[in-house]
Design a protein around this motif. Structure first.
Motif, short mmCIF file in Angstrom:
data_model
loop_
_atom_site.label_atom_id
_atom_site.label_comp_id
_atom_site.label_asym_id
_atom_site.label_seq_id
_atom_site.Cartn_x
_atom_site.Cartn_y
_atom_site.Cartn_z
N GLU A 68 0.83 -1.20 0.00
CA GLU A 68 0.00 0.00 0.00
C GLU A 68 0.87 1.26 0.00
O GLU A 68 0.51 2.28 -0.60
CB GLU A 68 -0.94 -0.01 1.20
CG GLU A 68 -2.00 -1.11 1.09
CD GLU A 68 -2.89 -1.20 2.32
OE1 GLU A 68 -2.70 -0.41 3.26
OE2 GLU A 68 -3.78 -2.07 2.34
N GLU A 71 2.04 1.83 -3.47
CA GLU A 71 1.04 2.56 -4.27
C GLU A 71 1.09 4.06 -3.98
O GLU A 71 0.93 4.87 -4.88
CB GLU A 71 -0.35 2.03 -3.97
CG GLU A 71 -0.64 0.67 -4.57
CD GLU A 71 -2.13 0.38 -4.63
OE1 GLU A 71 -2.58 -0.12 -5.68
OE2 GLU A 71 -2.84 0.67 -3.65
N HIS A 259 -6.06 -2.93 -2.83
CA HIS A 259 -5.13 -2.15 -3.66
C HIS A 259 -5.93 -1.38 -4.71
O HIS A 259 -6.67 -1.98 -5.49
CB HIS A 259 -4.13 -3.07 -4.38
CG HIS A 259 -3.18 -3.78 -3.48
ND1 HIS A 259 -3.31 -5.11 -3.17
CD2 HIS A 259 -2.10 -3.34 -2.80
CE1 HIS A 259 -2.33 -5.48 -2.36
NE2 HIS A 259 -1.59 -4.41 -2.11
N GLY A 261 -4.55 -0.06 -7.16
CA GLY A 261 -3.87 -0.36 -8.42
C GLY A 261 -4.07 -1.78 -8.90
O GLY A 261 -3.38 -2.24 -9.80
N ASP A 271 -2.58 -7.83 -8.44
CA ASP A 271 -1.97 -6.54 -8.16
C ASP A 271 -1.27 -6.16 -9.46
O ASP A 271 -0.61 -6.98 -10.08
CB ASP A 271 -0.94 -6.69 -7.01
CG ASP A 271 -0.26 -5.41 -6.64
OD1 ASP A 271 -0.06 -4.57 -7.53
OD2 ASP A 271 0.11 -5.25 -5.48
N ASP A 289 -5.78 3.72 -9.23
CA ASP A 289 -4.82 4.25 -8.27
C ASP A 289 -4.62 5.75 -8.38
O ASP A 289 -4.04 6.37 -7.48
CB ASP A 289 -3.47 3.52 -8.36
CG ASP A 289 -3.00 3.29 -9.79
OD1 ASP A 289 -3.84 3.22 -10.69
OD2 ASP A 289 -1.78 3.18 -10.00
#
Length: 310
Positions: A68, A71, A259, A261, A271, A289
């Motif tokens: 995280e 990201e 996530h 993303g 992911d 994201d």
């Protein structure tokens, strides 16, 4: 001003999308798009269009934590022209083992030293540290205080070690250190089919909501401040970034449940770091994201506008 892509996303919409679904991510995300009148999860949302002015060209930002935080590193690069380095934190520094302040600082000093070498002598102008939440939900690796005292009291005990250590480190280095708080998970999305392969490994996906409040309480107590205002802070270079604002404002659009993303394709959830391919058909759910950028830019403007950082 860009239209807020999350303006129609609410908990009620998420619950309705679930109730009208068939237990699959594909149908759920179709419902989300229809009910919220959004293209999120259908069209990749990679940037907010916000760009901030950089301060010093010979500096970089260091991010230490889990996926995280990785990201968040990408979001930082998207809003400001400052090099950013991501480093995964030492397992013990993440709270899995018995820890003390000296251990935390030693582990993170080593990461900073490696990063400065990697950046050929540039100086870190700000350090973001996190990763003290999602991985603590795993059965195999809860932090020791949580095993002893329970999930809420144990997280408080953990934060009472972690946050003072980073506060003192900010004073020692003379540069800002930002503690990145817990991000609530989209628990329902996480369990929809195709569920993540690691779905059995998590204890209770609701805990980050409570943990975030615990972190804020400990942060304010060590600052000995009235509401955390800069003029009254014990450690003026230590900050708390509550990224829960993203999860609360934009619920239900993370393809894997945690996530922004991530993506979902052909009955599998990924992911985005695990597969990057030009022209790939993103399938049932696309990454969003870029939603991380606006709150981060607002945080940077509020705390660092007009300063030498970041």
């Amino acid at each position: 001003h860009e239209r807020n892509p999350c303006e129609n996303l609410t908990v009620d919409v998420v619950n309705m999308a679930l109730a009208q679904g068939d237990g699959t991510k594909k149908t759920y995300f179709e419902n989300i798009r229809r009910l919220a009148h959004t293209t999120l999860t259908m069209v990749k949302y990679e940037t907010s269009g916000i760009r901030l002015a950089a301060a010093e060209p010979n500096q970089f930002a260091l991010f230490i934590g889990d996926s995280e935080i990785r990201e968040l590193t990408k979001a930082f690069k998207g809003v400001i022209n400052v090099p950013a380095v991501y480093e995964q934190h030492h397992e013990g520094a993440g709270g899995y083992n018995p820890i003390d302040s000296n251990f935390i600082l030693t582990a993170h000093r080593e990461v900073l030293f490696r990063a400065e070498q990697q950046m050929n002598g540039k100086n870190a102008s700000v350090i973001f540290v996190g990763g003290y939440s999602t991985h603590h939900l795993l059965f195999k690796a809860p932090p020791v205080p949580c095993l002893r005292s329970g999930p809420i009291k144990g997280h408080q005990e953990l934060m009472e070690k972690v946050l003072p250590a980073f506060a003192k480190w900010s004073a020692e280095l003379g540069i800002p250190i930002v503690f990145v708080g817990s991000m609530p998970m989209d628990a329902d999305t996480f369990h929809l089919e195709p569920r993540g392969q690691n779905w059995r490994k998590f204890v209770d996906l609701s805990l980050p909501h409570s943990w975030e409040g615990v972190e804020a309480s400990v942060f304010h107590s060590i600052q000995k401040s009235n509401g955390g205002h800069l003029a009254h802070r014990e450690f003026p270079l230590f900050y708390h970034y509550r990224q829960s604002s993203v999860g609360n404002e934009c619920p239900g659009v993370r393809c894997d449940g945690y996530h922004y993303g991530s993506y979902c394709h052909d009955g599998m959830t990924f992911d985005t770091q695990s597969l990057v391919k030009e022209g790939f058909d993103w399938g049932e759910c696309t990454p969003s994201d870029g939603l991380l950028q606006r709150p981060l830019a607002q945080f940077l403007l509020e705390h660092f506008s007009g300063s030498a950082h970041p």
